[in-house]
Design an enzyme around this catalytic site. Structure first.
Site, PDB file in Angstrom:
ATOM      1  N   HIS A  97       0.689  -1.298  -0.020  1.00 41.55           N
ATOM      2  CA  HIS A  97       0.114  -0.055   0.111  1.00 41.55           C
ATOM      3  C   HIS A  97       0.886   1.073   0.006  1.00 41.55           C
ATOM      4  O   HIS A  97       0.656   2.119  -0.875  1.00 41.55           O
ATOM      5  CB  HIS A  97      -0.917  -0.073   1.054  1.00 41.55           C
ATOM      6  CG  HIS A  97      -1.868   1.235   1.311  1.00 41.55           C
ATOM      7  ND1 HIS A  97      -3.220   1.037   1.045  1.00 41.55           N
ATOM      8  CD2 HIS A  97      -1.638   2.413   1.671  1.00 41.55           C
ATOM      9  CE1 HIS A  97      -3.689   2.267   1.268  1.00 41.55           C
ATOM     10  NE2 HIS A  97      -2.837   3.142   1.872  1.00 41.55           N
ATOM     11  N   GLU A  98       1.709   1.334   0.997  1.00 41.42           N
ATOM     12  CA  GLU A  98       2.636   2.597   0.895  1.00 41.42           C
ATOM     13  C   GLU A  98       3.554   2.760  -0.152  1.00 41.42           C
ATOM     14  O   GLU A  98       3.796   3.752  -0.839  1.00 41.42           O
ATOM     15  CB  GLU A  98       3.652   2.623   2.313  1.00 41.42           C
ATOM     16  CG  GLU A  98       2.717   2.514   3.594  1.00 41.42           C
ATOM     17  CD  GLU A  98       1.575   3.472   3.563  1.00 41.42           C
ATOM     18  OE1 GLU A  98       2.059   4.789   3.101  1.00 41.42           O
ATOM     19  OE2 GLU A  98       0.824   3.466   4.245  1.00 41.42           O
ATOM     20  N   HIS A 101       1.676   4.270  -2.915  1.00 38.14           N
ATOM     21  CA  HIS A 101       1.875   5.803  -2.674  1.00 38.14           C
ATOM     22  C   HIS A 101       3.053   6.346  -3.228  1.00 38.14           C
ATOM     23  O   HIS A 101       3.206   7.494  -4.109  1.00 38.14           O
ATOM     24  CB  HIS A 101       1.490   6.242  -1.389  1.00 38.14           C
ATOM     25  CG  HIS A 101       0.277   5.969  -0.733  1.00 38.14           C
ATOM     26  ND1 HIS A 101      -0.826   6.618  -1.414  1.00 38.14           N
ATOM     27  CD2 HIS A 101      -0.134   5.513   0.277  1.00 38.14           C
ATOM     28  CE1 HIS A 101      -2.065   6.395  -0.605  1.00 38.14           C
ATOM     29  NE2 HIS A 101      -1.637   5.677   0.565  1.00 38.14           N
ATOM     30  N   ASP A 175      -7.271   8.067   2.587  1.00 37.06           N
ATOM     31  CA  ASP A 175      -6.925   8.557   1.236  1.00 37.06           C
ATOM     32  C   ASP A 175      -8.081   8.900   0.413  1.00 37.06           C
ATOM     33  O   ASP A 175      -7.883   9.836  -0.407  1.00 37.06           O
ATOM     34  CB  ASP A 175      -6.162   7.266   0.528  1.00 37.06           C
ATOM     35  CG  ASP A 175      -5.041   6.771   1.275  1.00 37.06           C
ATOM     36  OD1 ASP A 175      -4.436   7.549   1.966  1.00 37.06           O
ATOM     37  OD2 ASP A 175      -4.714   5.732   0.959  1.00 37.06           O
TER      38      ASP A 175
HETATM   39 ZN    ZN Z   1      -2.832   5.146   2.226  1.00 33.73          ZN
END
Ligand code: ZN
Length: 311
Positions: A97-98, A101, A175
């Site tokens: 997930h990170e 980003h 988010d």
């Molecule tokens: Zn996030």
């Protein structure tokens, strides 16, 4: 209250590091001020306090630049919650997930540079990708805002690419909230939608002295306009989502490399990210040594179940 500019921040650092504060010679307050855009007066006061506490904890005679560096992370991302135990699968999902980003943020134009990515839980988040502008930002371009929306969806999209549509989590809720807010303001406040035009819609929050009752959410525009606004917001979100998805699909190798680096080192900074984005293996973090036990390799390939926190 206006945020302090770089000179204001330097003055604030001076105020908060006056004797009896024992400032080490290796700390340059002008550089600290430059490296902390978006910091408020309270943030700077917190950062100086945290740095002093860290120095005391480590039995240091003076508060040095390492203390300030860690204090900055604490102020930006909240304190680490090392006591929070994540399963290997939760860590793996957070790492992807990170990384999602960070990779989208690196590729879209005009985005703030990525400062740090971590899968050590901080505050309410299981992981954090921090972006920090290089200079004080007094206004934001349409391109910048679109890039931010793309980057915000990078986390959710990475989850989906790795674990499949059915196994995406609620981890992207914050988010999604932030991205929707940006897109809504672009259309209804900032005049950044061609189809809607440079008009302001919605309740007027610019005159707080009139009180709430004077600005009840009375619509002053037609249903047709309302529909147009909704469809423009959706269009912005959808096109940013698709852009981010294309970027990640085109960079799957880097997504895997970055997620693996996060699982190994837990926190990476711009140097490791530079390496990964150039197609190389990431160097070790500067504070990494052989005593750091790499976390156990995940063997389970099942997906995360149950509620997840914000990532
Ligand atoms: Zn996030």
């Amino acid at each position: 209250v206006d945020m302090p500019d770089v000179r204001g921040r330097e003055k604030l650092f001076e105020v908060h590091t006056k004797a009896p504060f024992k400032l080490d010679d290796n700390v340059n307050l002008a550089n600290l001020a430059k490296a902390t855009p978006t910091f408020s007066g309270a943030d700077i006061s917190n950062m100086a306090n945290e740095a002093a506490l860290l120095a005391a904890k480590q039995n240091k005679e003076t508060v040095d630049s390492d203390c300030f560096e860690e204090a900055k992370d604490r102020v930006m991302m909240g304190p680490e919650r090392k006591s929070m135990i994540l399963t290997e699968e939760q860590k793996r999902l957070t790492a992807y997930h990170e990384a999602g980003h960070a990779i989208v943020g690196r590729i879209v134009p005009e985005h703030d540079p990525v400062y740090k990515v971590t899968i050590i839980p901080r505050g309410r988040a299981l992981g954090v990708t921090m972006f920090l502008p290089e200079d004080d930002k007094y206004m934001q371009s349409k391109e910048y805002l679109l890039s931010r929306i793309c980057t915000l969806y990078g986390g959710r999209i990475a989850e989906q690419l790795i674990n499949g549509e059915r196994n995406i989590t609620t981890g992207a809720s914050n988010d999604i909230e932030v991205a929707t807010g940006i897109a809504t303001n672009m259309v209804t406040k900032w005049g950044l939608s061609d189809k809607v035009g440079p008009l302001k819609f919605g309740e007027d929050d610019s005159s707080p002295f009139l009180g709430r009752s004077a600005s009840q959410s009375s619509k002053t525009y037609s249903d047709e306009t309302s529909k147009l606004i909704d469809s423009e917001i959706k269009d912005i979100i959808n096109s940013c989502y698709e852009r981010a998805e294309t970027i990640l699909k085109d960079n799957m190798d880097k997504l895997h490399t970055m997620a693996e680096a996060l699982l190994k080192y837990e926190t990476i900074d711009q140097h490791q990210i530079d390496d990964i984005m150039s197609g190389a293996e990431p160097r070790e973090p500067s504070d990494w040594n052989d005593n750091n036990e790499p976390p156990k390799k995940s063997t389970k390939e099942s997906s995360i179940k149950g509620p997840a926190e914000e990532l």
